[in-house]
Design a protein around this motif. Sequence first.
Motif, PDB file in Angstrom:
ATOM      1  N   VAL A  59       0.856  -1.189   0.000  1.00 16.63           N
ATOM      2  CA  VAL A  59       0.000   0.000   0.000  1.00 16.63           C
ATOM      3  C   VAL A  59       0.896   1.246   0.000  1.00 16.63           C
ATOM      4  CG1 VAL A  59      -1.911  -1.129   1.208  1.00 16.63           C
ATOM      5  CG2 VAL A  59      -0.159   0.042   2.519  1.00 16.63           C
ATOM      6  N   PRO A  60       0.411   2.349  -0.549  1.00 19.42           N
ATOM      7  CA  PRO A  60       1.205   3.588  -0.514  1.00 19.42           C
ATOM      8  C   PRO A  60       1.417   4.048   0.934  1.00 19.42           C
ATOM      9  CG  PRO A  60      -0.642   3.799  -2.032  1.00 19.42           C
ATOM     10  CD  PRO A  60      -0.835   2.522  -1.285  1.00 19.42           C
ATOM     11  N   PHE A  61       2.594   4.595   1.214  1.00 20.63           N
ATOM     12  CA  PHE A  61       2.891   5.129   2.539  1.00 20.63           C
ATOM     13  C   PHE A  61       1.966   6.309   2.812  1.00 20.63           C
ATOM     14  CE2 PHE A  61       5.118   8.240   5.188  1.00 20.63           C
ATOM     15  CZ  PHE A  61       5.310   7.471   6.323  1.00 20.63           C
ATOM     16  N   ASP A  62       1.426   6.364   4.030  1.00 24.43           N
ATOM     17  CA  ASP A  62       0.506   7.429   4.417  1.00 24.43           C
ATOM     18  C   ASP A  62       1.036   8.098   5.685  1.00 24.43           C
ATOM     19  OD1 ASP A  62      -1.578   9.077   5.146  1.00 24.43           O
ATOM     20  OD2 ASP A  62      -3.110   7.500   5.123  1.00 24.43           O
ATOM     21  N   ARG A  63       1.567   9.304   5.524  1.00 22.97           N
ATOM     22  CA  ARG A  63       2.134  10.043   6.658  1.00 22.97           C
ATOM     23  C   ARG A  63       1.085  10.277   7.743  1.00 22.97           C
ATOM     24  NH1 ARG A  63       3.621  14.813   9.034  1.00 22.97           N
ATOM     25  NH2 ARG A  63       5.844  15.205   9.145  1.00 22.97           N
ATOM     26  N   ASN A  64      -0.143  10.537   7.328  1.00 27.07           N
ATOM     27  CA  ASN A  64      -1.210  10.794   8.300  1.00 27.07           C
ATOM     28  C   ASN A  64      -1.486   9.573   9.170  1.00 27.07           C
ATOM     29  OD1 ASN A  64      -1.608  13.451   7.437  1.00 27.07           O
ATOM     30  ND2 ASN A  64      -2.991  12.790   5.815  1.00 27.07           N
ATOM     31  N   LYS A  65      -1.330   8.388   8.622  1.00 33.63           N
ATOM     32  CA  LYS A  65      -1.520   7.176   9.409  1.00 33.63           C
ATOM     33  C   LYS A  65      -0.435   7.067  10.483  1.00 33.63           C
ATOM     34  CE  LYS A  65      -2.400   2.264   8.923  1.00 33.63           C
ATOM     35  NZ  LYS A  65      -2.512   1.131   8.027  1.00 33.63           N
ATOM     36  N   LEU A  66       0.776   7.471  10.132  1.00 33.41           N
ATOM     37  CA  LEU A  66       1.873   7.487  11.089  1.00 33.41           C
ATOM     38  C   LEU A  66       1.579   8.475  12.215  1.00 33.41           C
ATOM     39  CD1 LEU A  66       4.713   6.320  11.616  1.00 33.41           C
ATOM     40  CD2 LEU A  66       5.619   8.184  10.229  1.00 33.41           C
ATOM     41  N   VAL A  67       1.088   9.646  11.853  1.00 36.68           N
ATOM     42  CA  VAL A  67       0.726  10.662  12.857  1.00 36.68           C
ATOM     43  C   VAL A  67      -0.361  10.112  13.781  1.00 36.68           C
ATOM     44  CG1 VAL A  67      -0.349  12.934  13.188  1.00 36.68           C
ATOM     45  CG2 VAL A  67       1.397  12.631  11.429  1.00 36.68           C
ATOM     46  N   ARG A  68      -1.377   9.464  13.206  1.00 38.17           N
ATOM     47  CA  ARG A  68      -2.468   8.904  14.030  1.00 38.17           C
ATOM     48  C   ARG A  68      -1.947   7.843  14.996  1.00 38.17           C
ATOM     49  NH1 ARG A  68      -5.130   9.227   9.168  1.00 38.17           N
ATOM     50  NH2 ARG A  68      -4.964   6.986   8.775  1.00 38.17           N
ATOM     51  N   SER A  69      -0.969   7.056  14.575  1.00 40.54           N
ATOM     52  CA  SER A  69      -0.398   6.043  15.469  1.00 40.54           C
ATOM     53  C   SER A  69       0.204   6.693  16.707  1.00 40.54           C
ATOM     54  CB  SER A  69       0.686   5.234  14.748  1.00 40.54           C
ATOM     55  OG  SER A  69       0.141   4.483  13.711  1.00 40.54           O
ATOM     56  N   PHE A  70       0.936   7.787  16.493  1.00 41.45           N
ATOM     57  CA  PHE A  70       1.514   8.516  17.623  1.00 41.45           C
ATOM     58  C   PHE A  70       0.409   9.109  18.494  1.00 41.45           C
ATOM     59  CE2 PHE A  70       5.465   8.293  15.313  1.00 41.45           C
ATOM     60  CZ  PHE A  70       6.438   8.362  16.299  1.00 41.45           C
ATOM     61  N   GLN A  71      -0.586   9.719  17.856  1.00 38.99           N
ATOM     62  CA  GLN A  71      -1.660  10.359  18.618  1.00 38.99           C
ATOM     63  C   GLN A  71      -2.425   9.353  19.464  1.00 38.99           C
ATOM     64  OE1 GLN A  71      -3.644  12.274  15.334  1.00 38.99           O
ATOM     65  NE2 GLN A  71      -2.585  14.216  15.689  1.00 38.99           N
ATOM     66  N   ILE A  72      -2.668   8.169  18.931  1.00 37.48           N
ATOM     67  CA  ILE A  72      -3.380   7.137  19.695  1.00 37.48           C
ATOM     68  C   ILE A  72      -2.531   6.671  20.872  1.00 37.48           C
ATOM     69  CG2 ILE A  72      -4.215   4.745  19.603  1.00 37.48           C
ATOM     70  CD1 ILE A  72      -5.108   5.413  16.671  1.00 37.48           C
ATOM     71  N   ALA A  73      -1.262   6.408  20.618  1.00 38.56           N
ATOM     72  CA  ALA A  73      -0.377   5.939  21.691  1.00 38.56           C
ATOM     73  C   ALA A  73      -0.192   6.996  22.773  1.00 38.56           C
ATOM     74  CB  ALA A  73       0.984   5.538  21.118  1.00 38.56           C
ATOM     75  N   LEU A  74      -0.244   8.270  22.382  1.00 32.24           N
ATOM     76  CA  LEU A  74       0.034   9.362  23.328  1.00 32.24           C
ATOM     77  C   LEU A  74      -1.216  10.104  23.783  1.00 32.24           C
ATOM     78  CD1 LEU A  74       3.231  10.667  21.539  1.00 32.24           C
ATOM     79  CD2 LEU A  74       3.115   9.353  23.668  1.00 32.24           C
ATOM     80  N   ARG A  75      -2.398   9.523  23.504  1.00 29.16           N
ATOM     81  CA  ARG A  75      -3.648  10.165  23.906  1.00 29.16           C
ATOM     82  C   ARG A  75      -3.652  10.408  25.421  1.00 29.16           C
ATOM     83  NH1 ARG A  75      -8.045   7.060  21.523  1.00 29.16           N
ATOM     84  NH2 ARG A  75      -7.621   8.353  19.715  1.00 29.16           N
ATOM     85  N   LYS A  76      -3.994  11.639  25.793  1.00 25.61           N
ATOM     86  CA  LYS A  76      -4.084  12.079  27.196  1.00 25.61           C
ATOM     87  C   LYS A  76      -2.746  12.008  27.918  1.00 25.61           C
ATOM     88  CE  LYS A  76      -8.955  11.077  27.720  1.00 25.61           C
ATOM     89  NZ  LYS A  76      -9.997  10.504  28.526  1.00 25.61           N
TER      90      LYS A  76
END
Length: 159
Positions: A59-76
């Motif tokens: 699949v094409p690399f998606d920078r936004n998916k990488l950002v979401r991974s960080f945001q989910i792991a670092l939520r709150k």
Amino acid sequence: MRCPYCGSEDSQVKDSRPAEDFTSIRRRRICPDCGGRFTTFERVQLRELMVTKKTGRKVPFDRNKLVRSFQIALRKRPVDADRIERAVSGIVRRLESSGESEISSEEIGLQVLEALKSLDDVGFVRYASVYRDFSHAEDFEKVIQEINAKIARDSGVEI
């Protein structure tokens, strides 16, 4: 650039400047049709990256998916958004400059783990629990022991 308010395909750049991380250009735009103002970011893309999943699918690399991974792991968690952006930009730069056009999802996951390790221990454990597919409480204990050992090494204290 298409206006997000009215969909007009014509917008005018009113101001351009480097973003805080100096890896992108921040542009303030105005739509001549509706008068709406909005901001866009322009980044350099060295090459088109493809991600090879565990199943072999590409699949094409998606920078936004990488950002979401960080945001989910670092939520709150008390981690500034700029630090997350710098970590993501660093990973993307390393991937693009690796010379490879196909990157495994495992390699990306390892780089995310490394970045999270330096950003936030709780975020690291959250991401590791999914990435390493934890199934028992002992899996969490093992990672926490690794973190404690690292803290002890860094501070020179024995646990």
